[in-house]
Design a protein around this motif. Sequence first.
Motif, PDB file in Angstrom:
ATOM      1  N   ILE A 252     -19.738  19.346 -22.900  1.00 12.33           N
ATOM      2  CA  ILE A 252     -20.982  19.527 -23.541  1.00 12.33           C
ATOM      3  C   ILE A 252     -21.817  18.333 -23.638  1.00 12.33           C
ATOM      4  O   ILE A 252     -21.651  17.373 -23.996  1.00 12.33           O
ATOM      5  N   ASP A 253     -22.714  18.323 -22.343  1.00 12.51           N
ATOM      6  CA  ASP A 253     -23.541  17.036 -22.064  1.00 12.51           C
ATOM      7  C   ASP A 253     -24.839  17.056 -22.670  1.00 12.51           C
ATOM      8  O   ASP A 253     -25.580  17.909 -22.201  1.00 12.51           O
ATOM      9  N   GLY A 254     -25.245  16.108 -23.810  1.00 12.17           N
ATOM     10  CA  GLY A 254     -26.707  16.218 -24.218  1.00 12.17           C
ATOM     11  C   GLY A 254     -27.579  15.415 -23.182  1.00 12.17           C
ATOM     12  O   GLY A 254     -28.841  15.850 -23.327  1.00 12.17           O
ATOM     13  N   GLN A 255     -27.197  14.825 -22.095  1.00 12.81           N
ATOM     14  CA  GLN A 255     -28.155  14.137 -21.133  1.00 12.81           C
ATOM     15  C   GLN A 255     -29.012  13.069 -21.518  1.00 12.81           C
ATOM     16  O   GLN A 255     -29.841  12.928 -20.890  1.00 12.81           O
ATOM     17  N   ALA A 256     -28.568  12.780 -22.676  1.00  7.36           N
ATOM     18  CA  ALA A 256     -29.655  11.368 -23.351  1.00  7.36           C
ATOM     19  C   ALA A 256     -29.350  10.297 -22.582  1.00  7.36           C
ATOM     20  O   ALA A 256     -28.112  10.047 -22.156  1.00  7.36           O
ATOM     21  N   ASP A 257     -30.525   9.383 -22.384  1.00  5.66           N
ATOM     22  CA  ASP A 257     -30.233   8.322 -21.775  1.00  5.66           C
ATOM     23  C   ASP A 257     -31.308   7.306 -22.358  1.00  5.66           C
ATOM     24  O   ASP A 257     -32.302   7.696 -22.985  1.00  5.66           O
ATOM     25  N   ALA A 258     -31.475   6.249 -21.679  1.00 11.09           N
ATOM     26  CA  ALA A 258     -32.579   5.252 -22.148  1.00 11.09           C
ATOM     27  C   ALA A 258     -34.160   5.726 -22.021  1.00 11.09           C
ATOM     28  O   ALA A 258     -34.811   5.221 -22.414  1.00 11.09           O
ATOM     29  N   GLU A 259     -34.043   6.580 -21.056  1.00 12.89           N
ATOM     30  CA  GLU A 259     -35.407   7.220 -20.911  1.00 12.89           C
ATOM     31  C   GLU A 259     -35.713   8.459 -21.367  1.00 12.89           C
ATOM     32  O   GLU A 259     -36.817   8.983 -21.086  1.00 12.89           O
ATOM     33  N   HIS A 260     -34.373   9.092 -21.885  1.00 14.84           N
ATOM     34  CA  HIS A 260     -34.748  10.513 -22.519  1.00 14.84           C
ATOM     35  C   HIS A 260     -33.925  10.503 -23.732  1.00 14.84           C
ATOM     36  O   HIS A 260     -32.792  10.278 -23.945  1.00 14.84           O
ATOM     37  N   TRP A 261     -34.737  10.762 -24.955  1.00 16.31           N
ATOM     38  CA  TRP A 261     -34.300  10.678 -26.330  1.00 16.31           C
ATOM     39  C   TRP A 261     -34.055   9.160 -26.999  1.00 16.31           C
ATOM     40  O   TRP A 261     -34.522   9.103 -28.031  1.00 16.31           O
TER      41      TRP A 261
ATOM     42  N   PRO B 270     -28.771  12.960 -28.200  1.00 14.58           N
ATOM     43  CA  PRO B 270     -29.843  12.111 -28.707  1.00 14.58           C
ATOM     44  C   PRO B 270     -29.558  11.285 -29.747  1.00 14.58           C
ATOM     45  O   PRO B 270     -29.840  10.113 -29.799  1.00 14.58           O
ATOM     46  N   MET B 271     -28.555  11.754 -30.831  1.00 14.73           N
ATOM     47  CA  MET B 271     -28.114  10.741 -31.922  1.00 14.73           C
ATOM     48  C   MET B 271     -26.980  11.307 -32.333  1.00 14.73           C
ATOM     49  O   MET B 271     -25.937  11.912 -31.402  1.00 14.73           O
ATOM     50  N   TRP B 272     -26.507  11.696 -33.511  1.00 16.17           N
ATOM     51  CA  TRP B 272     -25.083  12.096 -34.006  1.00 16.17           C
ATOM     52  C   TRP B 272     -24.755  13.237 -33.069  1.00 16.17           C
ATOM     53  O   TRP B 272     -25.415  14.236 -32.772  1.00 16.17           O
ATOM     54  N   ASN B 273     -23.529  13.168 -32.685  1.00 14.88           N
ATOM     55  CA  ASN B 273     -22.860  14.161 -31.935  1.00 14.88           C
ATOM     56  C   ASN B 273     -22.268  15.608 -32.440  1.00 14.88           C
ATOM     57  O   ASN B 273     -22.974  16.743 -32.025  1.00 14.88           O
ATOM     58  N   ILE B 274     -21.730  15.561 -33.579  1.00 17.44           N
ATOM     59  CA  ILE B 274     -21.260  16.678 -34.137  1.00 17.44           C
ATOM     60  C   ILE B 274     -21.425  16.613 -35.728  1.00 17.44           C
ATOM     61  O   ILE B 274     -21.118  15.479 -36.239  1.00 17.44           O
ATOM     62  N   HIS B 275     -22.318  17.373 -36.133  1.00 20.06           N
ATOM     63  CA  HIS B 275     -23.000  17.180 -37.496  1.00 20.06           C
ATOM     64  C   HIS B 275     -22.782  18.564 -38.281  1.00 20.06           C
ATOM     65  O   HIS B 275     -23.653  19.288 -38.346  1.00 20.06           O
ATOM     66  N   PRO B 276     -21.649  18.914 -39.061  1.00 23.91           N
ATOM     67  CA  PRO B 276     -21.662  19.887 -39.998  1.00 23.91           C
ATOM     68  C   PRO B 276     -22.210  19.548 -41.108  1.00 23.91           C
ATOM     69  O   PRO B 276     -22.068  18.443 -42.017  1.00 23.91           O
TER      70      PRO B 276
END
Length: 473
Positions: free
Chosen positions: A174-183, A246-252
Amino acid sequence: MNERFSGQSRRRFLAGTVGGLLAAGTASRAEATTSPSGGSGSEAAAWARVPAIRRRIKPPRFPRRTFPITRYGAVGDGTVTCTDAFKQAIAACSAAGGGRVLVPPGTYLTGAVHLADNVELHLEAGATLTFSRDPADYLPVVHTRYEGVELMNYSPFIYALDRVNVAITGSGTIDGQADAEHWWDWSGDPPPSERPDKELLARMAEEGVPVEQRVFGAGHYLRPNLIQLYRCRNVLIEGVTVKDSPMWNIHPVLCTNVTIREVTVDSPHGPNNDGCDPESCVDVLIERCEFDTGDDCVAIKAGKNADGRRVNAPSMNVLVDSCVMRDGNGGVTIGSETTGGVRWVFAWDCTMSSARLERAVRVKTNPDRGGYVRDVYFRDITVGQAADAVIEVALNYENKHTGPYFPDVGGIHVRRLRAGRAPRAFNLIGNPDNPIKGVRVADSVFEEMAEADVVRDVTGFELRNVWVNGRRV
């Protein structure tokens, strides 16, 4: 199954370190108010609670029905947007009474994926979910939490609200694809920046603005989580690799009966890229996971400040078993969002080591957070190296020493911890009017500590058979 859990290590993990413990009575949210801050009972009696907690944590089971997303138009070429295919497959699965939504090998580009009752989202080997970098693909806004405060915001990438029996399983990515230019760029000070929105949200919470009127999303810059399951019961996340949220990965959040097993979090570069943050949850098992993160590996939370006092829900009965922590601000952390209270946390048989792992065991809060932290137990922890203190309990998080809501922190027990190299063994910072109440360390070794410990405003700091730099202290 990850390769590291084969052979003898696999058998050791499955045998567990709690098999010889005595059975314990049940626990509930009501227990949160029944014990003073110093903890309750003996250490052995506390660990005897673990088998009963573990018996209550049962992964959901699903009917043997399969709904491949390709049946609903998904194409795994990484370019065709599959959001609607996920939506249709999940709706059909839930309407049929539940089952497995199957993601076959391929790369599937999608916007927000919302789970439904009795749905297992299963990623086969070779399957990757890549999430769109367009914020518009996470609208309309949903009820969520941002750093411990409720609001209406961009949807988390995989999200469920008020659901029963939900799972994310398999060996895919599961790839959020966030990087320095996105999110990630939203976390800085130059526009676009989350700072004004964080300040606005904090003011709204302090002023008691209803959650449905705290509307952010389009035109705002509060980053969503990769996976957030909100007010759900019977949750399983197993086997998958998650990365670049973008920030926290797994958040129940506000969940009951949560199992997170054999998950790899590969997200060492992003700001606030915590690995797994159970918040205001009861009965949580995190076992045999690997964390390589840009912030805390495991962070147990319970809401923040005024909003945390409004919701007033603790995290309780959290088990962290046989995990590996590499990069991160903390290995197993409690806080800084402690307002609803955290109690009965057990961590054992964990390995932590990295030149960029700042602390191994960490409790962080401050006089704005309030709440309590008590009945926290660590044992059989191996720390190769850490970049700061091995054990930190700090009541001045964000350099706040005074405020209207002193946190009540104590009853922290560490046994059989072995640390190789770090600047110091202990960084314990209380407050003259609000000391840390009870930190007990036994049968532990800190081999190469370069600097003196910091121990300030602590009552009940006990060391028993503890060795630092070859000397018993």
